[in-house]
Motif scaffolding. Structure first.
Motif, short mmCIF file in Angstrom:
data_model
loop_
_atom_site.label_atom_id
_atom_site.label_comp_id
_atom_site.label_asym_id
_atom_site.label_seq_id
_atom_site.Cartn_x
_atom_site.Cartn_y
_atom_site.Cartn_z
N ALA A 187 0.85 -1.20 0.00
CA ALA A 187 0.00 0.00 0.00
C ALA A 187 0.88 1.25 0.00
O ALA A 187 2.00 1.21 0.50
N PRO A 188 0.37 2.36 -0.53
CA PRO A 188 1.16 3.59 -0.50
C PRO A 188 1.04 4.33 0.84
O PRO A 188 0.34 3.88 1.73
N TYR A 189 1.71 5.48 0.93
CA TYR A 189 1.60 6.48 2.02
C TYR A 189 2.55 6.30 3.19
O TYR A 189 2.54 7.10 4.12
N GLY A 190 3.40 5.26 3.19
CA GLY A 190 4.49 5.15 4.16
C GLY A 190 4.08 5.43 5.59
O GLY A 190 3.18 4.79 6.13
N LEU A 191 4.75 6.41 6.19
CA LEU A 191 4.56 6.68 7.62
C LEU A 191 3.14 7.17 7.93
O LEU A 191 2.73 7.15 9.09
N ILE A 192 2.40 7.61 6.93
CA ILE A 192 1.02 8.01 7.25
C ILE A 192 0.20 6.77 7.55
O ILE A 192 -0.62 6.77 8.46
N ARG A 193 0.45 5.71 6.80
CA ARG A 193 -0.29 4.47 7.07
C ARG A 193 0.33 3.73 8.26
O ARG A 193 -0.39 3.15 9.06
N TYR A 194 1.68 3.76 8.37
CA TYR A 194 2.33 2.94 9.38
C TYR A 194 3.05 3.73 10.48
O TYR A 194 3.88 3.18 11.19
N GLY A 195 2.75 5.02 10.61
CA GLY A 195 3.42 5.80 11.65
C GLY A 195 2.50 6.76 12.39
O GLY A 195 2.74 7.07 13.55
N VAL A 196 1.44 7.20 11.73
CA VAL A 196 0.52 8.13 12.38
C VAL A 196 -0.45 7.33 13.26
O VAL A 196 -0.93 6.28 12.85
N ALA A 197 -0.72 7.87 14.46
CA ALA A 197 -1.61 7.14 15.36
C ALA A 197 -3.02 7.06 14.75
O ALA A 197 -3.46 8.00 14.08
N PRO A 198 -3.72 5.94 15.00
CA PRO A 198 -5.02 5.74 14.35
C PRO A 198 -6.06 6.79 14.75
O PRO A 198 -6.97 7.07 13.98
N ASP A 199 -5.89 7.38 15.94
CA ASP A 199 -6.88 8.37 16.38
C ASP A 199 -6.47 9.79 15.97
O ASP A 199 -6.82 10.76 16.63
N HIS A 200 -5.72 9.91 14.89
CA HIS A 200 -5.32 11.22 14.37
C HIS A 200 -5.89 11.45 12.97
O HIS A 200 -5.14 11.58 12.01
N PRO A 201 -7.21 11.51 12.86
CA PRO A 201 -7.81 11.66 11.52
C PRO A 201 -7.39 12.95 10.82
O PRO A 201 -7.33 13.00 9.61
N ARG A 202 -7.05 13.99 11.62
CA ARG A 202 -6.65 15.26 11.01
C ARG A 202 -5.42 15.05 10.12
O ARG A 202 -5.35 15.54 9.00
N ILE A 203 -4.45 14.26 10.63
CA ILE A 203 -3.25 14.02 9.83
C ILE A 203 -3.57 13.04 8.71
O ILE A 203 -3.06 13.16 7.60
N LYS A 204 -4.46 12.11 9.02
CA LYS A 204 -4.84 11.17 7.97
C LYS A 204 -5.46 11.93 6.79
O LYS A 204 -5.49 11.43 5.67
N GLY A 205 -5.97 13.13 7.05
CA GLY A 205 -6.53 13.95 5.98
C GLY A 205 -5.50 14.23 4.90
O GLY A 205 -5.85 14.46 3.73
N ILE A 206 -4.22 14.20 5.28
CA ILE A 206 -3.16 14.41 4.29
C ILE A 206 -3.23 13.30 3.23
O ILE A 206 -2.88 13.50 2.07
N VAL A 207 -3.73 12.15 3.67
CA VAL A 207 -3.88 11.03 2.73
C VAL A 207 -4.76 11.46 1.55
O VAL A 207 -4.50 11.09 0.40
N ASN A 208 -5.79 12.25 1.84
CA ASN A 208 -6.69 12.66 0.75
C ASN A 208 -5.92 13.45 -0.30
O ASN A 208 -6.14 13.29 -1.50
N ALA A 209 -5.00 14.32 0.17
CA ALA A 209 -4.22 15.12 -0.78
C ALA A 209 -3.27 14.21 -1.57
O ALA A 209 -3.13 14.35 -2.80
N LEU A 210 -2.65 13.26 -0.88
CA LEU A 210 -1.72 12.35 -1.57
C LEU A 210 -2.48 11.47 -2.56
O LEU A 210 -2.01 11.19 -3.67
N HIS A 211 -3.68 11.06 -2.16
CA HIS A 211 -4.53 10.24 -3.03
C HIS A 211 -4.80 10.99 -4.35
O HIS A 211 -4.68 10.41 -5.43
N LYS A 212 -5.13 12.27 -4.21
CA LYS A 212 -5.45 13.05 -5.42
C LYS A 212 -4.25 13.07 -6.38
O LYS A 212 -4.42 12.96 -7.60
#
Ligand code: NAP
Length: 495
Positions: free
Chosen positions: A62-87
């Motif tokens: 899967a893509p996204y490196g430390l966002i998928r495997y380093g950011v805590a699961p209860d940090h949806p704000r940072i997970k929002g960066i995933v949306n930008a990377l997805h685009k």
């Protein structure tokens, strides 16, 4: 360091070749995706002077490196960066090759044969070492390993021994807060996130009552950030406990508080909390406590007398600030009974085959992102960005500045890059398939992403203290399963 540029190592120079510039980016975390994206938006590309062909490799399916495997699961704000990377990756002008391990499935030699330039954006996922007696005892963990576990990293064991009632977390950075929050939070509150089922099951059984976070300097020297600190107080049924004797401020602290808004905010938050907490600890009502200690420098992890080889306590030397914001020992030793300890004292980069490595700093030696060899000369066509370039500091957004610097150098040198011998976009596909590498693609990731979300939607809602809440997604942990689900999305090679 000479920094002279030796002649390109292979083939002809690119010069004014009319074909697209072929760039391989190794690592699909934010650093790699930003570098690829910024290349596509650079001036020579915008003006039509340059066309690009970019491939993004990752060793995970899967893509996204430390966002998928380093950011805590209860940090949806940072997970929002995933949306930008997805685009960025969904535009279709950057190809994704997941499950391809640099150094095993593909070498530097291969990449230089198929691309004019290579950018390493492999980040840092290991724990920095803490050399104190007892660090090797059972029950002593690296925070990065624990983060990998709760984030469902495919290459770490599925089990985690959460059997301690009292836990120490060493460090005052955001990772220490993540680890302390996940350890102290009730599992049902975390179930609304994307935590894998094995992680929920083990957290749910945790007997923890007290998590102690220890910083070696004072409240004005913490490395964490205001939002992350305030978030600690949002955990249901967890009391925060502070100690008045730890609130020492030297001249440097006063200056920081006056001139640095972040520090001022955090010291304000901490002093408000201490003012609000009951003087008598027996008046604390929550079933779990999260203690924040300052001015404690770790000296030894104590072996158990009853079960030798196991953590039974931790010793710190009390410190005091020296006027400059640094801490010095006072000679006073303080001991806490704990049964597990997590060191969250920073990440450390891992070396890459065929690339020089600075073992002291845990980075690839470079000058502004241009990779250097053992003699300090530029390695033509080889670049680096993100944490493996500058070390594991800074928030995700900071890697954009890094990427800009790196791609600036790459574009400046574009006429002199050692030209790929096999620049056809399909030749690297043939190479991977010929080796039987079960690589995943962007379409495969879309299938896995949809699958994880559908697992979340189908699962029982999380029984939080606010009532049942739907689960966001359930992460698939096993590498084979990830690859198989991606393949069903028509994303995997025959390999
Ligand atoms: P960090 O911010 O560098 O913090 C490391 C902490 O460990 C510091 O408090 C440091 O104290 C302490 N430390 C280092 N060596 C020590 C030793 N020998 N003994 C005791 N303490 C020691 O590292 P991090 O927490 O791993 O975070 C890495 C980066 O990721 C940071 O930029 C962080 O903000 C970012 N991050 C952000 C989030 C988020 O939610 N926004 C989440 C996770 C990570 P000194 O200051 O005294 O050296």
């Amino acid at each position: 360091m000479s920094n002279s540029t030796p002649a390109p190592a292979r083939g002809t120079q690119r010069g004014s070749l009319q074909r697209p510039l072929r760039v391989a980016v190794v690592g699909s975390g934010p650093a790699g995706v930003y570098a690829a994206d910024l290349l596509t938006k650079s001036a020579p590309v915008a003006s039509g002077e340059l066309t690009l062909s970019i491939d993004l490799f990752d060793r995970y399916p899967a893509p996204y490196g430390l966002i998928r495997y380093g950011v805590a699961p209860d940090h949806p704000r940072i997970k929002g960066i995933v949306n930008a990377l997805h685009k960025v990756l969904d535009r279709g002008d950057i190809r994704f090759f997941g499950n391809v391990d640099y150094g095993t499935d593909i070498s530097l030699e291969d990449l230089r044969c198929h691309y004019d330039a290579v950018i390493f954006a492999t980040g840092a996922i290991k724990d920095a070492d803490l050399n104190i007696p007892g660090i090797e005892l059972e029950g002593s963990f690296g925070a990065a390993d624990f983060v990998s576990w709760y984030d469902g990293h495919p290459d770490v064991p599925r089990e985690w021994p959460l059997d301690a009632k009292e836990v120490a977390v060493i460090g005052n950075g955001n990772v220490a807060l993540d680890v302390a929050r996940v350890l102290s939070k009730h599992a049902d509150e975390l179930l609304v996130t994307e935590i894998p089922d094995n992680v929920y099951r083990i957290l749910k059984e945790s007997p923890v009552t007290d998590v102690h976070v220890f910083g070696r300097r004072g409240p004005a020297q913490v490395k964490f950030t205001p939002l992350e600190l305030r978030e600690l107080s949002h955990s249901h049924d967890v009391d925060i406990v502070l100690y008045p004797e730890d609130f020492e401020f030297d001249e440097a602290s006063d200056r920081e508080i006056q001139t640095n808004n972040q520090v001022k905010t955090m010291v304000g938050t901490l002093t408000n909390w201490i003012a609000e907490q009951p003087e008598d600890p027996s008046e604390l009502t929550a079933s779990r406590r999260l203690h924040l200690h300052f001015l404690h420098s770790p000296v030894e992890i104590v072996d158990s007398a009853e079960t030798p080889g196991r953590v039974a306590g931790i010793r710190f030397e009390r410190t005091e600030l020296d006027g400059t914001g640094r801490a010095r020992g006072t000679g006073e030793i303080l001991e806490y009974p704990i049964q597990a300890v997590y060191r969250a004292i920073g990440y450390f980069g891992s070396s890459l085959p065929d690339v020089e490595f600075d073992h002291l700093r845990g980075v690839v030696p470079n000058d502004g992102g241009r990779v250097l060899d053992a003699d300090g000369a530029f390695v033509p066509g080889v670049y680096t960005t993100g944490w493996i370039k500058r070390g594991p500091v800074g928030l995700i957004g900071h890697t954009k500045g890094d990427a800009l610097e790196t791609i600036g150098h790459l574009l400046d040198a574009r006429e002199e890059l050692p030209a790929a011998e096999e620049p056809a976009a399909e030749s690297v596909v043939a190479l991977l398939e010929g080796r039987g590498v079960a690589y995943t693609t962007w379409e495969g990731w879309l299938a896995l992403d949809a699958h994880e979300k559908s697992l979340g939607a189908a699962a029982e809602p999380a029984p939080t203290h606010k009532g049942p809440v739907a689960r966001e997604r359930v992460k698939v942990v096993s590498r084979d399963e990830m690859v198989a689900i991606s393949a069903d999305g028509a994303g995997v090679s025959a390999g």
